[in-house]
Design an enzyme around this catalytic site. Structure first.
Site, short mmCIF file in Angstrom:
data_model
loop_
_atom_site.label_atom_id
_atom_site.label_comp_id
_atom_site.label_asym_id
_atom_site.label_seq_id
_atom_site.Cartn_x
_atom_site.Cartn_y
_atom_site.Cartn_z
N LYS A 107 -28.78 9.55 -36.00
CA LYS A 107 -29.44 8.54 -36.83
C LYS A 107 -30.43 9.19 -37.78
O LYS A 107 -30.45 8.88 -38.98
CB LYS A 107 -30.14 7.52 -35.93
CG LYS A 107 -30.78 6.37 -36.71
CD LYS A 107 -31.67 5.49 -35.83
CE LYS A 107 -30.88 4.78 -34.77
NZ LYS A 107 -31.73 3.83 -33.99
N HIS A 142 -10.09 11.87 -1.78
CA HIS A 142 -9.89 13.19 -1.20
C HIS A 142 -11.10 14.09 -1.40
O HIS A 142 -10.99 15.31 -1.27
CB HIS A 142 -8.64 13.83 -1.79
CG HIS A 142 -7.38 13.10 -1.43
ND1 HIS A 142 -6.58 13.47 -0.38
CD2 HIS A 142 -6.80 11.99 -1.95
CE1 HIS A 142 -5.55 12.64 -0.28
NE2 HIS A 142 -5.67 11.74 -1.23
N GLU A 167 -29.44 19.40 -30.88
CA GLU A 167 -28.12 19.80 -30.43
C GLU A 167 -27.05 19.45 -31.47
O GLU A 167 -26.17 20.25 -31.78
CB GLU A 167 -27.78 19.11 -29.10
CG GLU A 167 -28.67 19.52 -27.95
CD GLU A 167 -29.92 18.64 -27.82
OE1 GLU A 167 -30.55 18.69 -26.76
OE2 GLU A 167 -30.25 17.92 -28.78
N GLU A 226 -31.09 6.06 -17.80
CA GLU A 226 -32.03 6.22 -18.90
C GLU A 226 -32.76 4.90 -19.16
O GLU A 226 -33.90 4.90 -19.62
CB GLU A 226 -31.29 6.68 -20.16
CG GLU A 226 -32.22 7.19 -21.26
CD GLU A 226 -31.47 7.93 -22.35
OE1 GLU A 226 -31.40 9.17 -22.30
OE2 GLU A 226 -30.95 7.25 -23.27
N LYS A 271 -37.46 18.50 -24.30
CA LYS A 271 -37.06 18.91 -25.66
C LYS A 271 -38.23 19.57 -26.39
O LYS A 271 -38.05 20.58 -27.10
CB LYS A 271 -36.55 17.70 -26.44
CG LYS A 271 -35.27 17.10 -25.88
CD LYS A 271 -34.59 16.15 -26.85
CE LYS A 271 -35.40 14.94 -27.15
NZ LYS A 271 -34.67 13.96 -27.97
N GLY A 307 -29.46 4.36 -28.58
CA GLY A 307 -28.31 5.25 -28.56
C GLY A 307 -27.29 4.90 -27.49
O GLY A 307 -26.08 4.90 -27.73
N ARG A 308 -27.76 4.57 -26.29
CA ARG A 308 -26.84 4.26 -25.19
C ARG A 308 -26.20 2.89 -25.33
O ARG A 308 -25.36 2.51 -24.52
CB ARG A 308 -27.56 4.40 -23.85
CG ARG A 308 -28.80 3.53 -23.70
CD ARG A 308 -29.62 3.98 -22.50
NE ARG A 308 -30.89 3.27 -22.35
CZ ARG A 308 -32.02 3.59 -22.98
NH1 ARG A 308 -32.03 4.59 -23.85
NH2 ARG A 308 -33.13 2.91 -22.75
#
Length: 554
Positions: free
Chosen positions: A208, A395, A214, A364, A519, A278-279
């Site tokens: 944004k 399993h 990153e 979050e 960060k 964001g999520r």
């Protein structure tokens, strides 16, 4: 905005605590004594069939959970969210991911701006671009049509698109492929681009603010790869690198100056708003890769699924409101049953990234230790969400769920129609698969007694090792098929479950300050990593020792 209510001070909380202390959990007995239990606790939300009957749930517990929702003003806060009030108070923002999927004819003015019209203006631009890529009108620098779209993002700009792409692969246009780069570990971008043809690759940089460390690092690495690969192939043929970047990069961002500085034409930047977390953004322009791969029509169906579940959450009576009931059940498990985690177990390989997506959405959002007025919390909030697709998990970790000492509520998800209806001889592979889906919640709920184990002829010395205690709670969710619409419904269901939990706990589910400190420290530490001895000396002994080890061994 209403003040948060301390849920532990409500009458319903006190009654729920007493109910839990007095409750003798006996799912076998409850089903035997009430032949209507399954029907009573099974609900419909849009296309979703949701069976809550195998939960640690009685009518008294349900009544008091609904009372808890009333006393903590959950539905009032729901209405505030849908109406665009600034319920994200730490950032002074509305929370309007639900506006991303409202029909074009709807009206919603927030802070003097007609937001639904804004949403559809961006959607039309995204759809127009998607059509141009899909029909071959948009081409790379050498005139070849796009075959691979690489989405570069992180967090919500990655987890949502990659999860939905994997889930809806049967709907992807033939000849198109999407890949997703998120990790700043250079291995990620290196491996995702290793076998690509630069002439047929399009990158989407999703950030944004166009400042995400990153994402921008990976975008620069991708730009270098593109230009070097085009040069090595003789594909530039005297053309400027700026022209190549403009043909092979677009952005999802509102920072148009930074987009232009990178080399992307601002006309090919698609924005979204600060009221979209964001999520919660996969149904915004963050889903541009999906609109390209699936097509605008399927993306519209995807949005329609979100909206159908939104309407259910907004209009269904509380006693039939599936996100409300499931959110309250999660509160019951966290705060009264003392469950620390929650498993999501999709019996659909296509949903193999769904648990990871839910980890960000839930943890979050509700991993908070203060209420939205800043007051401290002295009760549990949030739970660890995790899971893997069935039958793989059977399993691996189901042993702990079935016979371990921790109680882990689980959501099982399956679909009546398979994406790939294959047969093993004359038997349907999907039906064998679904038999496992039906069997696991049954085994968790009803278990196996010592008498039943002995009746199988088991040696006495190992009888107790083969006993299943039962009374392990689960929810079963089914739908006719995993379509774009149903995918939207599933995501919206968990969005609203998360909202309900946060509203009961009095937390702001829409900020994420907890991600900031690491960060910030990384930026401060980087000079020491790169060789600055003064910066190294400023670190604590442990961090300095780790950095020295790296510098000695790099």
């Amino acid at each position: 905005m209403t003040a948060p209510v301390n849920p532990t001070q409500t009458e319903a909380w006190t009654r729920l605590g007493q109910l839990h202390d007095d409750l003798q959990v006996d799912l076998r007995g409850w089903f035997e004594s009430d032949r209507q239990r399954a029907e009573k606790f099974t609900f419909t939300a849009a296309d979703l069939h949701v069976d809550l009957s195998k939960n640690i749930l009685t009518e008294d517990v349900l009544k008091n959970l609904l009372d808890l929702a009333a006393e903590t003003n959950v539905l009032t806060r729901r209405d505030q969210m849908f109406n665009g009030e600034h319920i994200n108070n730490t950032e002074d923002r509305a929370v309007l991911h639900t506006a991303l999927r409202r029909p074009k004819e709807d009206k919603l003015a927030v802070d003097g701006q007609e937001v639904v019209q804004d949403v559809h203006r961006v959607l039309e631009r995204v759809y127009d671009f998607a059509r141009r890529v899909r029909n071959g009108e948009w081409v790379g620098i050498t005139g070849k049509r796009i075959e691979t779209v690489v989405n570069i993002g992180i967090g919500g700009s990655d987890l949502g698109p990659v999860m939905v792409y994997e889930a809806l692969k049967p709907y992807v246009q033939e000849g198109l492929e999407c890949r997703f780069v998120s990790n700043i570990d250079p291995t990620d971008v290196a491996q995702k681009t290793a076998d690509l043809d630069p002439e047929t690759t399009l990158f989407i940089v999703a950030s944004k603010t166009f400042t995400t460390l990153e994402t921008l690092t990976n975008a620069r690495l991708a730009r270098t790869w593109l230009l070097e690969a085009l040069e090595a192939a003789g594909a530039l043929d005297g053309k400027e690198s700026k022209e190549a970047v403009a043909k092979h990069f677009i952005a999802v961002s509102t920072a148009l100056e930074k987009v232009a500085e990178f080399g992307i034409d601002p006309a090919n930047a698609f924005g979204f708003w600060d009221w979209v977390g964001g999520r919660y953004s996969v149904d915004s322009a963050i889903g541009t890769s999906l609109a390209i791969a699936l097509g605008p029509e399927n993306f519209e169906e995807f949005l329609g699924g979100f909206h159908a579940l939104d309407q259910h959450f907004l209009t269904a009576a509380p006693e039939e409101n599936v996100p409300l009931l499931m959110g309250l059940l999660n509160v019951w498990y966290v705060n009264f049953v003392k469950a620390a985690s929650h498993a999501v177990l999709p019996y659909a390989q296509q949903l193999h990234r769904f648990p990871a997506y839910l980890q960000q959405l839930t943890m979050e959002s509700n991993g908070k230790s203060v209420r939205w007025d800043g007051s401290s919390i002295d009760y549990s909030t949030g739970e660890i969400f995790w899971g893997e697709p069935g039958t793989n998990g059977q399993h691996a970790f189901y042993q702990l769920i079935h016979q371990g000492t921790q109680l882990i509520p689980a959501d099982f998800i399956a679909f009546a129609k398979p994406a790939y209806p294959l047969n093993d001889g004359d038997k349907s592979a999907h039906e064998l698969f679904l038999a496992n889906f039906f069997a696991q919640p049954k085994a968790l709920a009803f278990g196996k007694t010592e008498e039943e184990v002995r009746a199988e002829g088991t040696r006495e010395e190992i009888v107790t090792a083969r006993v299943f205690a039962g009374n392990k709670p689960s929810t079963s969710i089914m739908a006719p098929a995993l379509t774009p619409r149903v995918m939207g419904e599933l995501i919206a269901l968990y969005e609203h479950i998360t909202f309900v939990q946060g509203a009961v706990w009095g937390v702001n589910s829409f900020d994420q300050w907890g991600v900031e400190l690491g960060k910030q420290l990384a930026l401060q530490i980087y000079p020491a990593v790169a060789g600055d001895d003064e910066a190294l000396a400023a670190q604590d002994d442990s961090t300095a020792g780790l950095i020295r080890y790296y510098r000695e061994n790099r």
